[in-house]
Motif scaffolding. Structure first.
Motif, PDB file in Angstrom:
ATOM      1  N   PHE A   1       0.881  -1.070  -0.024  1.00 57.30           N
ATOM      2  CA  PHE A   1      -0.222   0.063   0.047  1.00 57.30           C
ATOM      3  C   PHE A   1       0.865   1.211  -0.078  1.00 57.30           C
ATOM      4  O   PHE A   1       0.438   2.267  -0.592  1.00 57.30           O
ATOM      5  N   ARG A   2       2.108   1.243   0.794  1.00 62.32           N
ATOM      6  CA  ARG A   2       2.637   2.493   0.829  1.00 62.32           C
ATOM      7  C   ARG A   2       4.183   2.171   0.248  1.00 62.32           C
ATOM      8  O   ARG A   2       4.876   3.360  -0.412  1.00 62.32           O
ATOM      9  N   LEU A   3       4.931   1.239   0.539  1.00 62.62           N
ATOM     10  CA  LEU A   3       6.228   1.199   0.177  1.00 62.62           C
ATOM     11  C   LEU A   3       6.206   0.926  -1.562  1.00 62.62           C
ATOM     12  O   LEU A   3       7.135   1.505  -2.453  1.00 62.62           O
ATOM     13  N   LEU A   4       5.374   0.153  -2.208  1.00 58.93           N
ATOM     14  CA  LEU A   4       5.249  -0.160  -3.669  1.00 58.93           C
ATOM     15  C   LEU A   4       5.095   1.288  -4.612  1.00 58.93           C
ATOM     16  O   LEU A   4       5.651   1.560  -5.587  1.00 58.93           O
ATOM     17  N   PRO A   5       4.219   2.224  -4.032  1.00 61.16           N
ATOM     18  CA  PRO A   5       4.009   3.298  -4.639  1.00 61.16           C
ATOM     19  C   PRO A   5       5.240   4.254  -4.644  1.00 61.16           C
ATOM     20  O   PRO A   5       5.612   4.892  -5.698  1.00 61.16           O
TER      21      PRO A   5
END
Length: 318
Positions: free
Chosen positions: A265-269
């Motif tokens: 949810f947060r690292l990939l973007p």
């Protein structure tokens, strides 16, 4: 022993090697892992679907912001109070779960989340400054949400967040392994059978909503301290759908799946942005990931990856 070693590495090693930007990203990953943990408990342990967790997160964040601005109570107490207030409000939101399930419950919670966002926007909800009613649209001029004295730096706040998240994971694990967990498992399998076995459906459904809302409220308070100032665009209703997707991909039957979901949810973007790839690629990746989970890996990445690694190991040593 392995879990303790992983926790020590996460606490001590990561902040020492990461820049300030990536430390903030990892702090967000930890916070959203707690949010994903709550949604995973509802879906994987009780069989309830919610598309309103981002709205509950927003409520916890705003309660924490106003408590931090208007009072001088310690930040740890702000966390607890934010969780308790959000627990009450989230349980009220969960009242439809007593009569609805499946798609109907998902739609009701999604509409409630949208309504909360509209109310926050239309009422010019206070987000900073002295007192309980101050509001500002500027990023300058007013102090940010204060952090605890022992975690004023980005690295210190990251460690503080990891410790609080570990406590939330411990609270969830204790519930899963105790009487509520057994009752939730019975409800998930069959409500008529659980009722025949003497399980109080009303009590344990509301218990699940209360626990999840409390943890999400604490995560909201941590998010308020991490971002400093709150605005309604930070809590888009569409993010609830993305959260559902990453929780399914991470694994709703495993506590480790919540950590995977937080990273997705947060690292990939952040990684895609760092690599110069378009943000729309996320929608494609998450769509393919959800299809893959539904078709081949109902346990998500938390269950599939260890199985695949075990197969590879057997093939190599054979």
């Amino acid at each position: 022993m392995k879990r303790a070693a992983v926790l020590i590495v996460v606490l001590l090693a990561l902040p020492a090697v990461l820049s300030a930007y990536w430390t903030d990203v990892m702090t967000a990953v930890v916070i959203y892992s707690v949010v994903a943990l709550g949604l995973g408990l509802l879906m994987g342990r009780v069989g309830l679907v919610s598309l309103g967790q981002i709205a509950v997160l927003a409520l916890g964040a705003w309660v924490a912001a106003k408590l931090a601005f208007a009072t001088g109570i310690p930040f740890a107490l702000v966390l607890v109070l934010s969780g308790l207030v959000t627990m009450v409000l989230g349980t009220l939101v969960g009242l439809p779960a007593l009569r609805l399930s499946g798609l109907y419950l998902a739609l009701i919670t999604l509409m409630l989340a949208g309504a909360i966002t509209v109310v926050l926007t239309a009422t010019n909800f206070p987000n900073g400054g002295p007192g309980f009613l101050s509001h500002t649209e500027s990023s300058f001029g007013n102090p940010a949400v204060r952090r605890p004295a022992i975690a004023a730096s980005d690295a210190g706040y990251y460690r503080y967040t990891v410790v609080v998240a570990a406590l939330m994971f411990g609270l969830a694990l204790w519930h899963v392994r105790s009487r509520p967990g057994r009752a939730w498992a019975a409800i998930r399998q069959s409500e008529p059978a659980a009722l025949a076995a003497g399980v109080n459906l009303t009590l344990y459904k509301l218990w699940a909503w209360a626990l999840v809302s409390f943890m999400t409220g604490v995560a909201g308070a941590l998010l308020a301290g991490e971002v400093g100032k709150l605005y309604t665009y930070q809590f888009r209703t569409s993010d609830s759908i993305l959260l559902l997707a990453v929780v399914l991909m991470g694994g709703i039957y495993s506590l480790w799946g919540a950590i995977v979901a937080g990273a997705l949810f947060r690292l990939l973007p952040a990684l895609l942005d760092n690599w110069g790839l378009p943000a729309d690629l996320l929608t494609i990746l998450f769509g393919v990931g959800v299809l893959q989970v539904l078709l081949t890996a109902p346990g998500g990445l938390a269950a599939q990856v260890p199985q695949d690694l075990a197969r590879i190991r057997r093939l190599v040593f054979r």
